[in-house]
Each structure stands twice: as structure tokens, then as C-alpha cells.
Design a protein around this motif. Structure first.
Motif, PDB file in Angstrom:
ATOM      1  N   ASN A 416       1.000  -1.319  -0.136  1.00  0.00           N
ATOM      2  CA  ASN A 416       0.163   0.194  -0.193  1.00  0.00           C
ATOM      3  C   ASN A 416       0.620   1.150   0.111  1.00  0.00           C
ATOM      4  N   ARG A 452      -2.619   3.630  -3.794  1.00  0.00           N
ATOM      5  CA  ARG A 452      -2.639   2.022  -4.273  1.00  0.00           C
ATOM      6  C   ARG A 452      -3.034   1.327  -3.553  1.00  0.00           C
ATOM      7  N   GLN A 454      -2.733  -2.866  -2.429  1.00  0.00           N
ATOM      8  CA  GLN A 454      -3.082  -3.878  -2.588  1.00  0.00           C
ATOM      9  C   GLN A 454      -2.381  -4.492  -1.108  1.00  0.00           C
ATOM     10  N   GLU A 455      -3.929  -5.337  -1.215  1.00  0.00           N
ATOM     11  CA  GLU A 455      -2.829  -6.350  -0.221  1.00  0.00           C
ATOM     12  C   GLU A 455      -4.266  -6.740  -0.159  1.00  0.00           C
ATOM     13  N   TYR A 456      -3.697  -8.704   0.574  1.00  0.00           N
ATOM     14  CA  TYR A 456      -4.340 -10.252   0.378  1.00  0.00           C
ATOM     15  C   TYR A 456      -4.428 -10.525   1.551  1.00  0.00           C
ATOM     16  N   ASP A 491      -8.744  -9.605  -0.571  1.00  0.00           N
ATOM     17  CA  ASP A 491      -8.042  -9.184  -1.773  1.00  0.00           C
ATOM     18  C   ASP A 491      -9.144  -8.263  -1.909  1.00  0.00           C
ATOM     19  N   ARG A 493      -7.658  -4.760  -4.055  1.00  0.00           N
ATOM     20  CA  ARG A 493      -6.872  -4.541  -5.287  1.00  0.00           C
ATOM     21  C   ARG A 493      -7.525  -2.657  -5.631  1.00  0.00           C
TER      22      ARG A 493
END
Length: 820
Positions: A416, A452, A454-456, A491, A493
Motif C-alpha cells: 500500500n 494504491r 494492494q493487500e490480501y 483480496d 486491489r
């Protein structure tokens, strides 16, 4: 023509210079008996006069080469007079301390100082802030001892007020609004508060019902004033948690003043004492300055600057958490791989020009720029065992997990990054017309955010990947083939490029009335806020809201010293970027401003007990909220649903008795009752995440009578438990259990070697104006407080356990404070 004009010009300049040379200047800062600046003090000589500004500063010109009397007068305080003779162009500094006039103390006056109580504002001494112990000492640490203000994380500077969340509080420093980083998810990542208590001269706080001149938030206002020094000074504070230092000074002509503060903090002492063993390498540091330059008696320019660098390196190793009951003890044992690397760098600068056009009108122009560059990068694999604990006393395996009930793993990943630039330009004015004080303001704000997400999260239990509990992944085997793909449990994104333009303004009028020998003070005003959200892939959306607000205060002509207060209005909170972003990371520009109809009734009763002064402050409040933006709260991270699909309410009672429980010191006892619930999609009321029903706070300053230089400071807090949250994708209506009650006591003991009453004339101690050494014990009784739950599944019984994430245990610290 030229021959007649040139001599005239020369004569004019010579005469003007001679006339100017017949003047001298007296300047300084006016203070009360608590060394707090006094605004509005009349400084007169003959028929000439000026008033001190908001920082207590004054400057008056007097005739030179003759004896002149300068008189300082202020309602309720004794006059100060000086007879002085100065040479031409001389600059004399005089900083008088004005004491209470015992003759006038019984009169009924709503002075400038009294106006803070009239407005429902609590003033806190900066000296108490600097001395009171706390895991994260500072302004916010002391605020949490007040009723109605809750913060169950000692490593966090964030606080919730009367049922609101951490995003609903305004913070100003010298009338400039300041901001927090966006991505912080836990208290141990926060580092430093923006407010530097070493530079602070005044702290005002309002927990609700505040005036229209303050911005568009729902819950509270923290108004900080940094000081303008009158002489050179320096300070240094050292402890095992870090260090801070400041230096201040004033130019020879008295026009330029400045303070500079440097701070460094390291939370390793707390983090390394937790149940999770870690390699922890934080760097939290900042530099802050406040400069003022007085061009003349009418125009002053000030600059507020801050650079903050926060690097957070965290590598968890192992964790064992014991929970359950004495009859059925259970433990969670976790082994970790991976690490977390976070960074929050912020840069802030503000210029404020103040122009006193006349005695009746003052104009201000404020411009500020705030930039934050943040990253949140981590890859952490956690492999766990859940099982029964050996409880046989004397067994060498006492406390070890003997029988495993559940095994599994969890992989969390994030990349992130966020870059935000916020620009403000504001004009404010104050106009006095007879008995009316009119204030107005107009502000433009530009917010440019690039984000941005972006993590899961992948969860594995006994070799089987667990899918998210949504309808697309329902398993109907053996009746239907199960062909759903293997996907992460969560998830998220998204890439967002968002611009928000805001225009806001306010106008308000205040007036004092006579009412049957009593005093009535009234304030009424309105705010307006227009904002537009646009960006890549976003449909441009514009909205406008109006917020009328009013206050009325009455001081009856009674023998008892009582003040009654009624305030309220319609408060709006137009969404900031974090409120526009939903749980999937997508930005929803149509999100409305949350609205709160807020009513506050207050009473201040001043009296004497044990022949010492005390004040009992009482406030009852009610909030009705609509267009509520529901959210989930995990540690200090807030994630909004961004749908305005709820209604809510909050009501409660706050009590605080403050005074000299110990002669010569200020202490207080506070109590707060709160109830706040929300109704999401008309499904019925449930607890809001900040529904903390009961709150008790005690703050005590004391000293040993036979050794008065040996002082003690005690900070006690008891809060009933907050709602414990819910697992990812879970319905909050199914998870309404509460965390255990929060109980904490922090103790500080110090010995004063040198202070203003005990200065040394020779030796190495003569360099100090103050030297204090001491020790602090945080969480004296070693209470296991928890902030959130971790949810783990038992593979045998299919039971999902909520395992508490504990906060810091008992920790010792040593501290030394020096002033020069």
C-alpha cells in the motif's frame, strides 16, 4: 521650482527624523499568576493606549527624555503601574505578572478568561501535560483523563469523543488546521503526535457544541497555541523512550521571536515487553518551529513548520497467548516468518499574517501546505497451534500446549502506497461594533491524493484453504460438484487518483447582555461547505451543506458562583478521502456528509472546599446522527463502508471536579456515561464501535510535605469494554460481544534538584533553571488490557475462538528534565 522644492524635502525628512527620535518603545508579554498569556489587557500612557494580542504581546510608544507612567489594567486583576524614563529610540522590555484583585473577585464579570468557560472550553495547563506520566505522554495523554474522551490504546495518540471515531476531531495549532497520516493501522506504528508540548503555551478543548468558527467535524476541537518567547531559553527531556529538546529566543529589537523543537521516540521498551517476541527497529523523529516577526504595531507574520520521519520496521518471531478459564485453559502458539516495513513521512508549512486595521477590526490571512508520503509493505506468514495448556503445578512443562485442537496458517501481504498533498488558503476577520463581536472566515482547500491499495490474506486450516464466506463460494457437495476457484480470504486491489476541492466559510456574532443584574452571553453563527470530488475513472460530484450553531450562557447574580450553558446546532462532516474509500478500496464520490443534531447543556460550579478552590463541571448531551457512514475499527485503523446507510444516536453525562486536592497543585476526578448505537439498513440498533458506557479518570499531583521537592503524579483510568469487532466479511449484527474492561494506572515520581525557587548561584548546577530526575511505572498493576480480537477456528468442534490481542504490560522508565 526645483530650487524651492529640494530644500523643502530635505527640511521635511530632517524634521520627521527628529520627531521620530523623540519616541521610545515599551514592549513585552503579559502573564497571569499561572504564567499564561493574557489577551486584551489595556496598556495606557496619558491619552494613548493599546491592547495585548492573543499571545499576551504588547508594544506601546512613549515620549522620550521624560518620566512617563504606563498602566496595565484588566478586569478582575490588580493594576500594574511603572514610571519610566527612556532615551530616544530606546527599546525597553517589561513582562509583568498580573495577580488576582481580591477586591474585585466577587463581582460578576465575563472577562476574556471567563469566555472560555462561557464557550464550554476546558483549558489545560501545559506544565501538567509535560509532567503527567503516560506511555505516550503529551496533550492527548492528558485528554484521555477527561470525561467523554476515550482511548483504550496507550501507544496511540488518537482518541474518540462522545461516541465519535478518530476521524471526527479537529486539531488546530495557532489557528492552523493540522492533519494525521492516513495508513496507520496500529498504535505502535504511530510514533509522534503533531502537537509538541515543549512549545505549547495554551491548550483549549471542546467536547461538543462548539462555535461556527471551528471547522466541519462532528465531535471535538483541540485548539493549541504555541508560545512567543520573551527571552532566551532551552529545554531537554531524556528517557528510555526517547528524547526531546527545544530552544527559544527573541531578537534585540523584540520583533523576531522563535521556538524550535526536536523530538525522537522509540517504542521498543513497550513492544518488546508484549507477548509477541519481535525484532523491532522504529525511528520516530520530527523537527518543528514557530517563528513570528512583528513589522509594526499593526502587522505580524508568523510561520509554523514541521518535518516528521517515521520508519517502522517490525519482524514478529513467536507469540503465545493464554486465555479461556481456570477450568479450561487454552493457548494460542504462533510462529512467524516475514516482516513489515512501513514509512510515514510528513511535511507541513503554514504562514499567517495578522493585520490590526483598527481597534475594532483585525484581519488574518492563513496559507498552509501539508504533504504525506506513506508506505505500508508487509509479508508475514503466521503458523499457529491452538490447544490445551498444561496446568499441573510443579510439572516442568507447566504452561506448555499439550493437546492440539487446531492448526493452521495465515499469510498476509500488502503493498500500500499513498501520496497526499493538501493546500489551504483562508481569510478570517474580527469586527467589534459596540457590544457585538462579529467573526467571519472564508477558506479554500485543495486535496490531491494518489493511492494504491494492494493487500490480501490467505487462511489455511489443516491443509485446506478457507474461502471467503460469501454466496459465490457456497459448498453443496456431494449434491453438486464444487468447482469454485481457490481464492484469498480477503483480496483488495485498487489504484485511486482523486482530487477534492472545497470552499467553506462561516459567520458568527457574539454579545453580552445585562439581565436583572445577571450576565447573559450569546453566540450565533452558520457554516457553509461546498466540495467537489473528481479524478480518473470518477464521476465528478458536487455537494453543499449548511450548519447553523448557537450558544447561550448565563451567570446569575447569586452568592454561589455558577454558570449555565446551552449550546448546539446542526453539525456536518463532509467526507475526507478515507471516508470516500469503501472496504474494497474503491472511491465513492457520492458519499454524503454525515449529519449530527447536537445539544449540550452544561453547568460550572466554583466553590471552596478545605479552604481551597474547586470547580465542578457538568455536561449532558444528545446527538442524533443521520447519513451515517458505518465503519469497522481494528486497533486504530478505520475502514468505512462508504454508503451512508445508517442512522445513529449518542447521549451521555460528563462530570469533572478539579481543584487543589493537595495544596498548591491541580488535580481532578472525572466520570462519564455514554450510550451510542447505530441502525444499519433499518435492521435495528446495535452498538457502535466506540460505545464505551462508563469511564472513570483520576489525575493527582502530590508532594511529600517534609521533602517538598519529592513529587508524585498519578494517572488512573477505568473504562468499560468496547465492542470487540468481528472477523472479515462477518455480519456485525452477529458479533456484539465486548472486550474486557480497560484498567490502567501510571505513576511518576520525580525529585526537583533545581527550580525557580531553588536556583544555584555557583557550581555546575548554576547552568540550570530547572533540573528534575525521576522514574515512571506504566501499568502499575500489570493489567492485561486488550484492544482487538484475533479469530481462530477449531478444526474439531468448528468453534471460532476470539483471542484477545493484549496491550502493554508493566513497564519501567527513567526520565530527566532540564531547562536552561
Amino acid at each position: 521650482m526645483k530650487t524651492t522644492t529640494l530644500p523643502f524635502i530635505i527640511f521635511f525628512f530632517i524634521t520627521s527624523s527628529l520627531l521620530f527620535a523623540q519616541k521610545a518603545t515599551v514592549r513585552g508579554v503579559l502573564l497571569d499568576s499561572s504564567n499564561q498569556p493574557l489577551a486584551g489587557v489595556n496598556v495606557t500612557t496619558g491619552n494613548e493606549g493599546v491592547q495585548s494580542d492573543l499571545n499576551g504581546y504588547y508594544l506601546i510608544e512613549i515620549p522620550s527624555n521624560q518620566s512617563v507612567k504606563v498602566v496595565y489594567s484588566y478586569i478582575g486583576l490588580e493594576n500594574v503601574e511603572i514610571d519610566i524614563t527612556l532615551k530616544p529610540n530606546a527599546d525597553y522590555e517589561f513582562n509583568p505578572v498580573m495577580k488576582v484583585d481580591v477586591v474585585q473577585i466577587g463581582t460578576i464579570e465575563l472577562s476574556t478568561r471567563r469566555n472560555k468557560q462561557v464557550e464550554g472550553i476546558v483549558s489545560i495547563s501545559p506544565e501538567v501535560i509535560r509532567k503527567m506520566p503516560g506511555a505516550n505522554a503529551g496533550v492527548e495523554n492528558l485528554l484521555k483523563s477527561l470525561p467523554g474522551i476515550n482511548g483504550n490504546n496507550e501507544l496511540s495518540t488518537q482518541y474518540a469523543v462522545r461516541g465519535g471515531n478518530y476521524d471526527e476531531n479537529l486539531v488546530y495549532v495557532n489557528e492552523v488546521e493540522v492533519y494525521r497520516p492516513f495508513l496507520i493501522r496500529s498504535g505502535q506504528q504511530e510514533g509522534l503526535s503533531f502537537v509538541n508540548s515543549d512549545l505549547t503555551s495554551n491548550v483549549d478543548f471542546s467536547a461538543g457544541g462548539f462555535q461556527a468558527k471551528y471547522g466541519d467535524k462532528l465531535s471535538s476541537v483541540l485548539d493549541i497555541t504555541y508560545r512567543q518567547p520573551v527571552k532566551f531559553g532551552a529545554s531537554l527531556d531524556l528517557s528510555l523512550l526517547g528524547a526531546s529538546g527545544s530552544v527559544e529566543g527573541i531578537s534585540n529589537d523584540g520583533k523576531l521571536t522563535g521556538v524550535l523543537g526536536l523530538r525522537y521516540r522509540n517504542n521498543s521498551l513497550f513492544v518488546n515487553s508484549k507477548q509477541t517476541e519481535t525484532n523491532f527497529k522504529p525511528t520516530f523523529a520530527d523537527a518543528q518551529t514557530y517563528l513570528t516577526y512583528k513589522f509594526n504595531n499593526k502587522f505580524e507574520l508568523s510561520f509554523l513548520g514541521n518535518v516528521s520521519i517515521n520508519d517502522y520496521s517490525y519482524q514478529p518471531l513467536t507469540r503465545q497467548t493464554n486465555f479461556g478459564t481456570l477450568a479450561d485453559p487454552i493457548a494460542l502458539l504462533v510462529f512467524y516468518e516475514g516482516q513489515e516495513e512501513d514509512r510515514y513521512n510528513t511535511y507541513f508549512g503554514a504562514l499567517k499574517g495578522t493585520y490590526v486595521l483598527s481597534e475594532n477590526y483585525t484581519a488574518k490571512l492563513i496559507g498552509s501546505i501539508y504533504q504525506t508520503q506513506e508506505q505500508e509493505h508487509f509479508d508475514i506468514l503466521a503458523q499457529y497451534r491452538l490447544g490445551e495448556v498444561n496446568t499441573n503445578i510443579g510439572d516442568e512443562d507447566l504452561g506448555e500446549v499439550e493437546f492440539t485442537e487446531g492448526i493452521g496458517g495465515q499469510l498476509t501481504h500488502a503493498r500500500n502506497d499513498l501520496d497526499a498533498l493538501i493546500i489551504n488558503l483562508e481569510h478570517k476577520g474580527t469586527l467589534t461594533l459596540e457590544e457585538n463581536t462579529i467573526e467571519y472566515g472564508l477558506k479554500y482547500t485543495r486535496e490531491d491524493i494518489r493511492d494504491r491499495v494492494q493487500e490480501y490474506e490467505i487462511i489455511d486450516s489443516a491443509g485446506f484453504s478457507i474461502r471467503p464466506p460469501i454466496i459465490d463460494y457456497v459448498n453443496n457437495q456431494p449434491y453438486e460438484p464444487y468447482a469454485s476457484p481457490i481464492v484469498p480470504y480477503t483480496d483488495i486491489r485498487a489504484i485511486n487518483d482523486v482530487q477534492i476541492n472545497r470552499i467553506s466559510g462561516f459567520a458568527q456574532v457574539s454579545r453580552q447582555f445585562e439581565l436583572s443584574n445577571s450576565k447573559l452571553w450569546a453566540n450565533a453563527g452558520v457554516r457553509a461547505h461546498n466540495w467537489n470530488v473528481s479524478g480518473k475513472g470518477i464521476t465528478s460530484t458536487t455537494q453543499t451543506v449548511f450548519s447553523p450553531r448557537a450558544q447561550v450562557s448565563l451567570k446569575p447574580n447569586w452568592e454561589m458562583d455558577m454558570l449555565f450553558r446551552l449550546s448546539g446546532g446542526v453539525y456536518h462532516q463532509p467526507p475526507f478521502y478515507r471516508e470516500l474509500r469503501d472496504s474494497t478500496g474503491a472511491v465513492r464520490p457520492e458519499v454524503k456528509a454525515q449529519q449530527s443534531v447536537h445539544i449540550v447543556f452544561g453547568n460550572d460550579y466554583s466553590f471552596k472546599l478545605w479552604d481551597r478552590p474547586f470547580t465542578l463541571n457538568s455536561e449532558a448531551y444528545y446527538k442524533k446522527l443521520t447519513d451515517v457512514n458505518p465503519y469497522t475499527l481494528e486497533n486504530v485503523r478505520i475502514r468505512y463502508r462508504a454508503r451512508n446507510n445508517a442512522e445513529a444516536y449518542a447521549y451521555g453525562l460528563d462530570l469533572r471536579m478539579a481543584g487543589e486536592f493537595v495544596t498548591g497543585t491541580e488535580s481532578w476526578v472525572s466520570f462519564g456515561y455514554l450510550k451510542t448505537e447505530e441502525n444499519i439498513d433499518n435492521r435495528g440498533n446495535i452498538f457502535r464501535p466506540t460505545d464505551q458506557r462508563l469511564k472513570f479518570g483520576v489525575l493527582i499531583q502530590d508532594y511529600v510535605k517534609v521533602i517538598p521537592n519529592l513529587k508524585g503524579y498519578l494517572n488512573l483510568t477505568y473504562n468499560t469494554g468496547l465492542p470487540g469487532g468481528s472477523p472479515s466479511y462477518a455480519d456485525p449484527y452477529d458479533y456484539q460481544q465486548r472486550l474486557p474492561d480497560y484498567k490502567r494506572a501510571d505513576l511518576g515520581v520525580s525529585y526537583v534538584i533545581v527550580d525557580e525557587n531553588n536556583l544555584r548561584e555557583s557550581g555546575w548546577l548554576s547552568a540550570f533553571n530547572e533540573l528534575t530526575i525521576g522514574a515512571e511505572i506504566f501499568n502499575i498493576f500489570d493489567v492485561q488490557n486488550s484492544i482487538t480480537n484475533t479469530f481462530v477456528r477449531d478444526i474439531y468442534t468448528k468453534v471460532q475462538y476470539s483471542i484477545p490481542n493484549y496491550l502493554t504490560p508493566r513497564v519501567f522508565n527513567v526520565r530527566a528534565t532540564m531547562r536552561f
